[in-house]
Scaffold this motif. Structure first.
Motif, PDB file in Angstrom:
ATOM      1  N   ASN A  72       0.829  -1.211   0.000  1.00  0.00           N
ATOM      2  CA  ASN A  72       0.000   0.000   0.000  1.00  0.00           C
ATOM      3  C   ASN A  72       0.864   1.263   0.000  1.00  0.00           C
ATOM      4  O   ASN A  72       0.520   2.253  -0.637  1.00  0.00           O
ATOM      5  CB  ASN A  72      -1.002  -0.006   1.156  1.00  0.00           C
ATOM      6  N   HIS A  73       2.000   1.225   0.686  1.00  0.00           N
ATOM      7  CA  HIS A  73       2.912   2.377   0.653  1.00  0.00           C
ATOM      8  C   HIS A  73       3.502   2.550  -0.747  1.00  0.00           C
ATOM      9  O   HIS A  73       3.567   3.672  -1.258  1.00  0.00           O
ATOM     10  CB  HIS A  73       4.045   2.215   1.660  1.00  0.00           C
ATOM     11  N   GLN A  74       3.933   1.442  -1.351  1.00  0.00           N
ATOM     12  CA  GLN A  74       4.499   1.518  -2.703  1.00  0.00           C
ATOM     13  C   GLN A  74       3.492   2.102  -3.687  1.00  0.00           C
ATOM     14  O   GLN A  74       3.832   2.972  -4.498  1.00  0.00           O
ATOM     15  CB  GLN A  74       4.915   0.133  -3.196  1.00  0.00           C
ATOM     16  N   GLU A  75       2.274   1.604  -3.624  1.00  0.00           N
ATOM     17  CA  GLU A  75       1.253   2.082  -4.558  1.00  0.00           C
ATOM     18  C   GLU A  75       0.980   3.573  -4.366  1.00  0.00           C
ATOM     19  O   GLU A  75       0.798   4.303  -5.331  1.00  0.00           O
ATOM     20  CB  GLU A  75      -0.022   1.256  -4.407  1.00  0.00           C
ATOM     21  N   ALA A  76       0.977   4.019  -3.117  1.00  0.00           N
ATOM     22  CA  ALA A  76       0.701   5.434  -2.839  1.00  0.00           C
ATOM     23  C   ALA A  76       1.840   6.354  -3.267  1.00  0.00           C
ATOM     24  O   ALA A  76       1.601   7.486  -3.695  1.00  0.00           O
ATOM     25  CB  ALA A  76       0.424   5.617  -1.346  1.00  0.00           C
ATOM     26  N   GLU A  77       3.061   5.901  -3.163  1.00  0.00           N
ATOM     27  CA  GLU A  77       4.223   6.762  -3.412  1.00  0.00           C
ATOM     28  C   GLU A  77       4.761   6.697  -4.844  1.00  0.00           C
ATOM     29  O   GLU A  77       5.577   7.533  -5.233  1.00  0.00           O
ATOM     30  CB  GLU A  77       5.358   6.396  -2.441  1.00  0.00           C
ATOM     31  N   SER A  78       4.328   5.740  -5.634  1.00  0.00           N
ATOM     32  CA  SER A  78       4.937   5.506  -6.950  1.00  0.00           C
ATOM     33  C   SER A  78       4.670   6.585  -7.990  1.00  0.00           C
ATOM     34  O   SER A  78       5.555   6.923  -8.779  1.00  0.00           O
ATOM     35  CB  SER A  78       4.467   4.162  -7.520  1.00  0.00           C
ATOM     36  N   GLU A  79       3.463   7.099  -8.048  1.00  0.00           N
ATOM     37  CA  GLU A  79       3.101   7.977  -9.164  1.00  0.00           C
ATOM     38  C   GLU A  79       4.029   9.186  -9.311  1.00  0.00           C
ATOM     39  O   GLU A  79       4.516   9.468 -10.418  1.00  0.00           O
ATOM     40  CB  GLU A  79       1.652   8.442  -9.065  1.00  0.00           C
ATOM     41  N   ALA A  80       4.271   9.898  -8.247  1.00  0.00           N
ATOM     42  CA  ALA A  80       5.113  11.094  -8.340  1.00  0.00           C
ATOM     43  C   ALA A  80       6.521  10.741  -8.812  1.00  0.00           C
ATOM     44  O   ALA A  80       7.104  11.445  -9.657  1.00  0.00           O
ATOM     45  CB  ALA A  80       5.165  11.812  -6.995  1.00  0.00           C
ATOM     46  N   LEU A  81       7.062   9.654  -8.299  1.00  0.00           N
ATOM     47  CA  LEU A  81       8.397   9.217  -8.713  1.00  0.00           C
ATOM     48  C   LEU A  81       8.418   8.816 -10.183  1.00  0.00           C
ATOM     49  O   LEU A  81       9.363   9.124 -10.915  1.00  0.00           O
ATOM     50  CB  LEU A  81       8.859   8.043  -7.848  1.00  0.00           C
ATOM     51  N   LEU A  82       7.375   8.125 -10.616  1.00  0.00           N
ATOM     52  CA  LEU A  82       7.298   7.691 -12.014  1.00  0.00           C
ATOM     53  C   LEU A  82       7.198   8.861 -12.970  1.00  0.00           C
ATOM     54  O   LEU A  82       7.813   8.843 -14.042  1.00  0.00           O
ATOM     55  CB  LEU A  82       6.100   6.766 -12.213  1.00  0.00           C
ATOM     56  N   ARG A  83       6.432   9.858 -12.616  1.00  0.00           N
ATOM     57  CA  ARG A  83       6.278  11.017 -13.511  1.00  0.00           C
ATOM     58  C   ARG A  83       7.641  11.665 -13.777  1.00  0.00           C
ATOM     59  O   ARG A  83       7.952  12.036 -14.899  1.00  0.00           O
ATOM     60  CB  ARG A  83       5.287  12.015 -12.946  1.00  0.00           C
ATOM     61  N   ILE A  84       8.443  11.763 -12.749  1.00  0.00           N
ATOM     62  CA  ILE A  84       9.782  12.333 -12.916  1.00  0.00           C
ATOM     63  C   ILE A  84      10.662  11.369 -13.725  1.00  0.00           C
ATOM     64  O   ILE A  84      11.301  11.766 -14.700  1.00  0.00           O
ATOM     65  CB  ILE A  84      10.418  12.635 -11.539  1.00  0.00           C
ATOM     66  N   PHE A  85      10.694  10.114 -13.312  1.00  0.00           N
ATOM     67  CA  PHE A  85      11.557   9.126 -13.958  1.00  0.00           C
ATOM     68  C   PHE A  85      11.231   8.958 -15.436  1.00  0.00           C
ATOM     69  O   PHE A  85      12.120   8.946 -16.289  1.00  0.00           O
ATOM     70  CB  PHE A  85      11.427   7.774 -13.240  1.00  0.00           C
ATOM     71  N   LEU A  86       9.960   8.815 -15.761  1.00  0.00           N
ATOM     72  CA  LEU A  86       9.551   8.530 -17.137  1.00  0.00           C
ATOM     73  C   LEU A  86       9.640   9.748 -18.056  1.00  0.00           C
ATOM     74  O   LEU A  86       9.668   9.594 -19.279  1.00  0.00           O
ATOM     75  CB  LEU A  86       8.127   7.966 -17.162  1.00  0.00           C
ATOM     76  N   SER A  87       9.689  10.944 -17.488  1.00  0.00           N
ATOM     77  CA  SER A  87       9.651  12.155 -18.315  1.00  0.00           C
ATOM     78  C   SER A  87      10.775  12.211 -19.346  1.00  0.00           C
ATOM     79  O   SER A  87      10.575  12.713 -20.453  1.00  0.00           O
ATOM     80  CB  SER A  87       9.668  13.409 -17.442  1.00  0.00           C
ATOM     81  N   GLU A  88      11.925  11.691 -19.037  1.00  0.00           N
ATOM     82  CA  GLU A  88      13.044  11.770 -19.984  1.00  0.00           C
ATOM     83  C   GLU A  88      12.933  10.783 -21.143  1.00  0.00           C
ATOM     84  O   GLU A  88      13.681  10.871 -22.099  1.00  0.00           O
ATOM     85  CB  GLU A  88      14.380  11.584 -19.269  1.00  0.00           C
ATOM     86  N   PHE A  89      11.989   9.856 -21.060  1.00  0.00           N
ATOM     87  CA  PHE A  89      11.885   8.827 -22.094  1.00  0.00           C
ATOM     88  C   PHE A  89      10.816   9.132 -23.142  1.00  0.00           C
ATOM     89  O   PHE A  89      10.687   8.402 -24.121  1.00  0.00           O
ATOM     90  CB  PHE A  89      11.649   7.454 -21.452  1.00  0.00           C
ATOM     91  N   ALA A  90      10.067  10.174 -22.961  1.00  0.00           N
ATOM     92  CA  ALA A  90       9.082  10.644 -23.938  1.00  0.00           C
ATOM     93  C   ALA A  90       8.184   9.522 -24.469  1.00  0.00           C
ATOM     94  O   ALA A  90       8.014   9.357 -25.676  1.00  0.00           O
ATOM     95  CB  ALA A  90       9.788  11.357 -25.102  1.00  0.00           C
ATOM     96  N   LEU A  91       7.601   8.773 -23.558  1.00  0.00           N
ATOM     97  CA  LEU A  91       6.643   7.742 -23.952  1.00  0.00           C
ATOM     98  C   LEU A  91       5.371   8.406 -24.466  1.00  0.00           C
ATOM     99  O   LEU A  91       5.033   9.513 -24.029  1.00  0.00           O
ATOM    100  CB  LEU A  91       6.277   6.860 -22.754  1.00  0.00           C
ATOM    101  N   PRO A  92       4.622   7.742 -25.334  1.00  0.00           N
ATOM    102  CA  PRO A  92       3.297   8.266 -25.683  1.00  0.00           C
ATOM    103  C   PRO A  92       2.477   8.419 -24.392  1.00  0.00           C
ATOM    104  O   PRO A  92       2.595   7.597 -23.476  1.00  0.00           O
ATOM    105  CB  PRO A  92       2.716   7.181 -26.589  1.00  0.00           C
ATOM    106  N   ALA A  93       1.662   9.446 -24.320  1.00  0.00           N
ATOM    107  CA  ALA A  93       0.923   9.764 -23.084  1.00  0.00           C
ATOM    108  C   ALA A  93       0.088   8.587 -22.594  1.00  0.00           C
ATOM    109  O   ALA A  93       0.069   8.301 -21.384  1.00  0.00           O
ATOM    110  CB  ALA A  93       0.037  10.986 -23.307  1.00  0.00           C
ATOM    111  N   ASP A  94      -0.586   7.882 -23.511  1.00  0.00           N
ATOM    112  CA  ASP A  94      -1.421   6.758 -23.072  1.00  0.00           C
ATOM    113  C   ASP A  94      -0.585   5.626 -22.497  1.00  0.00           C
ATOM    114  O   ASP A  94      -0.976   4.981 -21.525  1.00  0.00           O
ATOM    115  CB  ASP A  94      -2.330   6.258 -24.200  1.00  0.00           C
ATOM    116  N   GLN A  95       0.599   5.411 -23.043  1.00  0.00           N
ATOM    117  CA  GLN A  95       1.467   4.360 -22.527  1.00  0.00           C
ATOM    118  C   GLN A  95       2.025   4.756 -21.153  1.00  0.00           C
ATOM    119  O   GLN A  95       2.061   3.932 -20.239  1.00  0.00           O
ATOM    120  CB  GLN A  95       2.603   4.066 -23.500  1.00  0.00           C
TER     121      GLN A  95
END
Length: 163
Positions: A72-95
């Protein structure tokens, strides 16, 4: 090349925590294999593999903030970290949104929607069963309750429940 770059960045992200690195690489290998055996289309397979690479991105933060890495902690904390991490990879928005959804739900075993979600759960469990030394009874119960894919179920039974 994209996934290789992500793997390299995740290795750096874990700052020498060999257990975290080994864990995500094993989950990635199982997810990749199950997805291919189950015949996922290319986009779903790609999304699954990216989610497997980053699925435990919140573990270091959770250890520091809560003293544990409960789901439950992982699920709650992941989104903000992912947004930063994934930003440099320019994935399609839906992906990118699907990867975030998968990671922020990878410890939720109800209302599983999509083969990518199902396979991520199974791949993570295949690794956790070994790393956490789950009992045979626990593995049987999880197999009956959660596992759905033919190849994931076969792997679980072959590794942990041989006849």
């Amino acid at each position: 090349m994209l996934k290789a770059r992500m793997i390299n960045k995740m290795i750096d992200f874990y700052k020498g925590n060999k257990s975290d690195v080994r864990h995500f690489l094993k989950v990635y290998a199982y997810a990749q294999t199950i997805g291919k055996l189950e015949g996922l289309d290319e986009k779903t397979q790609d999304t699954l593999e990216i989610a497997a690479i980053v699925h435990d991105i919140a573990c270091p933060l959770c250890r520091e903030k809560y003293g544990n890495t409960s789901g439950n902690h992982q699920e709650a904390e992941s989104e903000a970290l992912l947004r930063i991490f994934l930003s440099e990879f320019a994935l399609p928005a839906d992906q990118e949104e699907r990867v975030i959804y998968l990671v922020t739900h990878h410890h939720t075993y109800t209302d599983v929607q999509g083969m990518d979600y199902q396979i991520l759960l199974e791949a993570d469990y295949l690794v956790n069963a070994d790393e956490s030394q789950y009992s045979e009874e626990s593995i049987r119960n999880f197999c009956e309750r959660v596992f759905q894919t033919e190849s994931g179920t076969h792997m679980l039974r072959s590794i942990y429940l041989p006849e």
